[in-house]
Design a protein around this motif. Structure first.
Motif, PDB file in Angstrom:
ATOM      1  N   GLU A 338       0.805  -1.218   0.000  1.00 43.64           N
ATOM      2  CA  GLU A 338       0.000   0.000   0.000  1.00 43.64           C
ATOM      3  C   GLU A 338       0.841   1.272   0.000  1.00 43.64           C
ATOM      4  OE1 GLU A 338      -3.281   2.669   0.360  1.00 43.64           O
ATOM      5  OE2 GLU A 338      -3.123   0.595  -0.334  1.00 43.64           O
ATOM      6  N   ASN A 339       1.934   1.290   0.769  1.00 45.71           N
ATOM      7  CA  ASN A 339       2.682   2.534   0.961  1.00 45.71           C
ATOM      8  C   ASN A 339       3.990   2.623   0.198  1.00 45.71           C
ATOM      9  OD1 ASN A 339       1.482   1.831   4.101  1.00 45.71           O
ATOM     10  ND2 ASN A 339       0.856   3.721   3.102  1.00 45.71           N
ATOM     11  N   LEU A 344       4.213   3.591  -6.978  1.00 44.40           N
ATOM     12  CA  LEU A 344       4.950   3.369  -8.217  1.00 44.40           C
ATOM     13  C   LEU A 344       4.042   2.880  -9.339  1.00 44.40           C
ATOM     14  CD1 LEU A 344       8.045   1.503  -6.687  1.00 44.40           C
ATOM     15  CD2 LEU A 344       7.780   3.957  -7.138  1.00 44.40           C
ATOM     16  N   LEU A 345       2.800   2.516  -8.989  1.00 37.08           N
ATOM     17  CA  LEU A 345       1.836   1.986  -9.975  1.00 37.08           C
ATOM     18  C   LEU A 345       0.552   2.806  -9.894  1.00 37.08           C
ATOM     19  CD1 LEU A 345       2.378  -1.762  -9.022  1.00 37.08           C
ATOM     20  CD2 LEU A 345       3.348  -0.615 -11.019  1.00 37.08           C
ATOM     21  N   PRO A 346       0.562   4.031 -10.403  1.00 34.46           N
ATOM     22  CA  PRO A 346      -0.581   4.944 -10.217  1.00 34.46           C
ATOM     23  C   PRO A 346      -1.880   4.473 -10.857  1.00 34.46           C
ATOM     24  CG  PRO A 346       0.990   5.826 -11.815  1.00 34.46           C
ATOM     25  CD  PRO A 346       1.650   4.644 -11.175  1.00 34.46           C
ATOM     26  N   ASN A 347      -1.810   3.625 -11.867  1.00 31.17           N
ATOM     27  CA  ASN A 347      -3.019   3.191 -12.574  1.00 31.17           C
ATOM     28  C   ASN A 347      -3.546   1.834 -12.105  1.00 31.17           C
ATOM     29  OD1 ASN A 347      -2.961   5.515 -14.263  1.00 31.17           O
ATOM     30  ND2 ASN A 347      -1.413   4.528 -15.562  1.00 31.17           N
ATOM     31  N   ASP A 350      -8.188  -2.027  -7.860  1.00 30.20           N
ATOM     32  CA  ASP A 350      -8.256  -2.726  -6.578  1.00 30.20           C
ATOM     33  C   ASP A 350      -7.897  -4.198  -6.716  1.00 30.20           C
ATOM     34  OD1 ASP A 350      -9.205  -2.353  -3.648  1.00 30.20           O
ATOM     35  OD2 ASP A 350     -10.219  -4.184  -4.301  1.00 30.20           O
ATOM     36  N   LYS A 351      -8.271  -4.808  -7.825  1.00 36.78           N
ATOM     37  CA  LYS A 351      -7.929  -6.216  -8.050  1.00 36.78           C
ATOM     38  C   LYS A 351      -6.418  -6.398  -8.147  1.00 36.78           C
ATOM     39  CE  LYS A 351      -8.990 -10.143 -11.072  1.00 36.78           C
ATOM     40  NZ  LYS A 351      -9.726 -10.589 -12.286  1.00 36.78           N
ATOM     41  N   GLY A 352      -5.765  -5.454  -8.831  1.00 35.92           N
ATOM     42  CA  GLY A 352      -4.311  -5.508  -8.939  1.00 35.92           C
ATOM     43  C   GLY A 352      -3.642  -5.272  -7.602  1.00 35.92           C
ATOM     44  N   LEU A 353      -4.222  -4.362  -6.793  1.00 38.55           N
ATOM     45  CA  LEU A 353      -3.656  -4.085  -5.470  1.00 38.55           C
ATOM     46  C   LEU A 353      -3.794  -5.299  -4.558  1.00 38.55           C
ATOM     47  CD1 LEU A 353      -2.362  -2.032  -3.577  1.00 38.55           C
ATOM     48  CD2 LEU A 353      -4.649  -1.231  -2.977  1.00 38.55           C
ATOM     49  N   LEU A 354      -4.907  -6.029  -4.687  1.00 37.28           N
ATOM     50  CA  LEU A 354      -5.102  -7.245  -3.901  1.00 37.28           C
ATOM     51  C   LEU A 354      -4.032  -8.284  -4.238  1.00 37.28           C
ATOM     52  CD1 LEU A 354      -6.747  -8.949  -1.930  1.00 37.28           C
ATOM     53  CD2 LEU A 354      -8.289  -9.544  -3.815  1.00 37.28           C
ATOM     54  N   LEU A 355      -3.753  -8.435  -5.535  1.00 38.35           N
ATOM     55  CA  LEU A 355      -2.689  -9.357  -5.958  1.00 38.35           C
ATOM     56  C   LEU A 355      -1.334  -8.886  -5.444  1.00 38.35           C
ATOM     57  CD1 LEU A 355      -1.633 -11.760  -7.595  1.00 38.35           C
ATOM     58  CD2 LEU A 355      -1.565 -10.258  -9.613  1.00 38.35           C
ATOM     59  N   LEU A 356      -1.089  -7.579  -5.497  1.00 34.76           N
ATOM     60  CA  LEU A 356       0.175  -7.020  -5.008  1.00 34.76           C
ATOM     61  C   LEU A 356       0.336  -7.290  -3.512  1.00 34.76           C
ATOM     62  CD1 LEU A 356       2.632  -5.286  -5.916  1.00 34.76           C
ATOM     63  CD2 LEU A 356       1.333  -3.278  -5.180  1.00 34.76           C
ATOM     64  N   SER A 357      -0.755  -7.180  -2.761  1.00 34.29           N
ATOM     65  CA  SER A 357      -0.713  -7.448  -1.314  1.00 34.29           C
ATOM     66  C   SER A 357      -0.358  -8.903  -1.046  1.00 34.29           C
ATOM     67  CB  SER A 357      -2.065  -7.115  -0.677  1.00 34.29           C
ATOM     68  OG  SER A 357      -2.391  -5.754  -0.842  1.00 34.29           O
ATOM     69  N   ARG A 358      -0.929  -9.806  -1.831  1.00 29.52           N
ATOM     70  CA  ARG A 358      -0.640 -11.226  -1.640  1.00 29.52           C
ATOM     71  C   ARG A 358       0.802 -11.556  -2.006  1.00 29.52           C
ATOM     72  NH1 ARG A 358      -6.582 -13.179  -3.775  1.00 29.52           N
ATOM     73  NH2 ARG A 358      -7.417 -13.729  -1.708  1.00 29.52           N
ATOM     74  N   LEU A 359       1.312 -10.961  -3.058  1.00 29.14           N
ATOM     75  CA  LEU A 359       2.713 -11.191  -3.436  1.00 29.14           C
ATOM     76  C   LEU A 359       3.653 -10.624  -2.372  1.00 29.14           C
ATOM     77  CD1 LEU A 359       2.601 -10.438  -7.273  1.00 29.14           C
ATOM     78  CD2 LEU A 359       2.690 -12.679  -6.153  1.00 29.14           C
ATOM     79  N   SER A 360       3.243  -9.528  -1.749  1.00 26.22           N
ATOM     80  CA  SER A 360       4.050  -8.924  -0.679  1.00 26.22           C
ATOM     81  C   SER A 360       4.128  -9.858   0.529  1.00 26.22           C
ATOM     82  CB  SER A 360       3.458  -7.579  -0.257  1.00 26.22           C
ATOM     83  OG  SER A 360       3.496  -6.652  -1.331  1.00 26.22           O
ATOM     84  N   VAL A 361       3.067 -10.615   0.779  1.00 24.72           N
ATOM     85  CA  VAL A 361       3.078 -11.613   1.856  1.00 24.72           C
ATOM     86  C   VAL A 361       4.196 -12.619   1.615  1.00 24.72           C
ATOM     87  CG1 VAL A 361       1.818 -13.590   2.798  1.00 24.72           C
ATOM     88  CG2 VAL A 361       0.652 -11.401   2.511  1.00 24.72           C
ATOM     89  N   LEU A 362       4.331 -13.077   0.386  1.00 24.59           N
ATOM     90  CA  LEU A 362       5.368 -14.055   0.058  1.00 24.59           C
ATOM     91  C   LEU A 362       6.760 -13.462   0.219  1.00 24.59           C
ATOM     92  CD1 LEU A 362       3.847 -15.733  -3.144  1.00 24.59           C
ATOM     93  CD2 LEU A 362       3.670 -16.480  -0.764  1.00 24.59           C
ATOM     94  N   LEU A 363       6.938 -12.215  -0.200  1.00 28.26           N
ATOM     95  CA  LEU A 363       8.256 -11.575  -0.105  1.00 28.26           C
ATOM     96  C   LEU A 363       8.674 -11.386   1.354  1.00 28.26           C
ATOM     97  CD1 LEU A 363      10.657 -10.218  -1.466  1.00 28.26           C
ATOM     98  CD2 LEU A 363       9.336  -8.086  -1.536  1.00 28.26           C
ATOM     99  N   VAL A 364       7.763 -10.878   2.166  1.00 27.85           N
ATOM    100  CA  VAL A 364       8.064 -10.659   3.586  1.00 27.85           C
ATOM    101  C   VAL A 364       8.377 -11.994   4.273  1.00 27.85           C
ATOM    102  CG1 VAL A 364       7.031 -10.011   5.806  1.00 27.85           C
ATOM    103  CG2 VAL A 364       6.757  -8.529   3.815  1.00 27.85           C
TER     104      VAL A 364
END
Length: 469
Positions: A338-339, A344-347, A350-364
């Motif tokens: 989110e922050n 870096l991805l202004p466009n 919400d569906k893309g942000l949800l996927l980004l959140s899930r990928l961030s879980v894997l990275l962390v």
């Protein structure tokens, strides 16, 4: 039989987590459970914030070795944090309708402040998550007989799996189930042991001053370090994302306030039961003190209890660790997506942000897993994590909320000065806890930044004034 029952319990937890994941439709559902939790569930979720490896293994070990003074940081400081959040922060933050704690620093200050705060917030979690992964490895080593490293990997995979799918909804539902298991299991085990050996017999063998609550020494260094124990988690975890998202998942601001305060008192009550178990372990099995003291309580249960008690204990222990680990992984992942990445991805939708959140879980989870495989002291990992957020994030949060004139320059100077002074004090190995130097540096940086010329947009001034109110 023990192995089979614990394995079935693990599979049950994972199944509940995946069942709850069906409620995730958007990013708010994933990060804040749709802000729909009732009081009883919200209290359980907030209670589970820290009731994990530090309470069950780390704090119990410290208590057995150092007495009551060894556990000021947790559970006393941790309970203090939840009560303070409920009294002074929950209502204000709930009204701002934010997704992450990092959002606060953007709305109250600016984008640069958000990025710096987000960075410090993320790195502060790696030690905390690693501590939970180490605990999972220890439990699996005790129950299944596999190596601790293998247990770390397998346990982490289970937690990451349902966190990746269900986010805060999975965390919330499993936390509620696990809180019931934790409290019921610990009450039964404590009662069973007290029937076998009276508590008075155990406490009679303890050294003088074991239950001393304040330092015996009268010098200023001892008292300053004692104060540091109270504020490490007591103040340091107030600006953390895991506390924020658990409290903000409540269905109303009244529920957010009430559940945070109730969870603080519940935590302080329940957290004493593992400490009592550690005393029994010390008295009945003194040979365990010669080994890894983090295994005191598991060793006690494995060595002297019935199968029913063993299943209840390891079920409660796994419940506590899984609850804390899942929320701990989700917290920095939310800030990262989110922050840090979303700007870096202004466009992005919400569906893309949800996927980004899930990928961030894997990275962390991947970074934390690497740290867990390299280090094994749970208490040290947790302390370092809380200290980092105290010296960088706490002062700008409080100043921005209660001092309307605080500027973004002051917030940035506060974070950088606090972190810099803390790292220097760590390097110099000061007699006074380095965290206190860092906190003083953060306060000094705030006032120094406040002296800089103010060049702010009038519209931003109005927004910040509303936030301060």
């Amino acid at each position: 039989m023990l192995l089979l029952l614990v394995l079935l319990y693990l599979l049950f937890n994972v199944g509940v987590g995946f069942w709850a994941s069906r409620r995730v439709k958007n990013t708010t559902d994933f990060l804040l459970a749709g802000r729909q939790l009732p009081f009883y569930m919200s209290t359980a979720v907030v209670f589970a914030t820290w009731f994990g490896s530090e309470t069950m293994l780390g704090a119990s070990s410290e208590f057995a070795q150092h007495g009551l003074l060894g556990v000021i940081e947790d559970p006393f400081g941790a309970a203090l944090c939840l009560v303070l959040v409920g009294l002074f922060f929950a209502k204000r933050l709930y009204r701002m309708n934010l997704l992450t704690m990092g959002d606060y620093y953007r709305v109250r200050y600016n984008r640069l402040t958000e990025q710096i705060a987000g960075f410090f917030m993320i790195i502060s979690y790696f030690g905390w998550i690693a501590a939970q992964m180490v605990a999972l490895g220890i439990v699996m080593n005790q129950v299944f007989g596999i190596s601790t490293a293998t247990g770390i990997v397998l346990g982490s995979t289970l937690v990451v799996g349902y966190t990746f799918m269900g986010g805060m909804w999975s965390v919330s539902v499993t936390d509620f189930v696990q809180t019931v298991m934790i409290i019921g299991g610990l009450i039964f085990i404590s009662w069973e042991l007290m029937q076998e050996v009276p508590l008075q017999q155990v406490t009679a063998a303890l050294p003088e001053g074991f239950f001393r609550f304040v330092p015996q020494e009268r010098d200023s260094i001892s008292w300053l370090n004692y104060f540091a124990l109270w504020i490490t988690i007591g103040l340091g975890s107030i600006p953390q994302q895991d506390v924020f998202q658990r409290v903000m998942s409540a269905r109303s601001e009244r529920v957010a306030v009430a559940s945070s305060i109730a969870a603080g008192f519940l935590y302080l009550t329940v957290a004493f039961m593992p400490l009592v178990l550690a005393l029994y372990a010390k008295e009945l099995h003194p040979n365990l003190l010669q080994e890894d003291t983090q295994l005191l309580v598991p060793g006690l249960v494995m060595g002297s209890s019935s199968l029913a008690v063993q299943v209840l204990f390891f079920g409660a222990l796994l419940s506590a660790i899984i609850s804390t680990a899942s929320g701990a992984i989700l917290a920095p992942a939310a800030v990262l997506s989110e922050n840090m990445l979303r700007p870096l991805l202004p466009n992005i939708n919400d569906k893309g942000l949800l996927l980004l959140s899930r990928l961030s879980v894997l990275l962390v989870a991947a970074v934390s897993l690497g740290m867990a495989l390299m280090r094994s002291n749970i208490h040290e990992l947790v302390s370092e994590s809380s200290a980092l957020s105290l010296v960088s994030l706490f002062v700008p949060l409080v100043a921005g909320m209660f001092w309307r004139k605080t500027t973004s320059a002051a917030a940035i100077f506060s974070m950088l000065a606090g972190m810099g002074v803390w790292l220097l004090a760590l390097y110099l190995d000061t007699a006074v806890n380095p965290m206190l130097y860092g906190l003083a540096g953060s306060i000094g940086g705030l006032f120094l930044g406040q002296l800089l010329p103010k060049n702010r947009v009038p519209k931003q001034d109005k927004v910040r004034e509303q936030v301060a109110r």
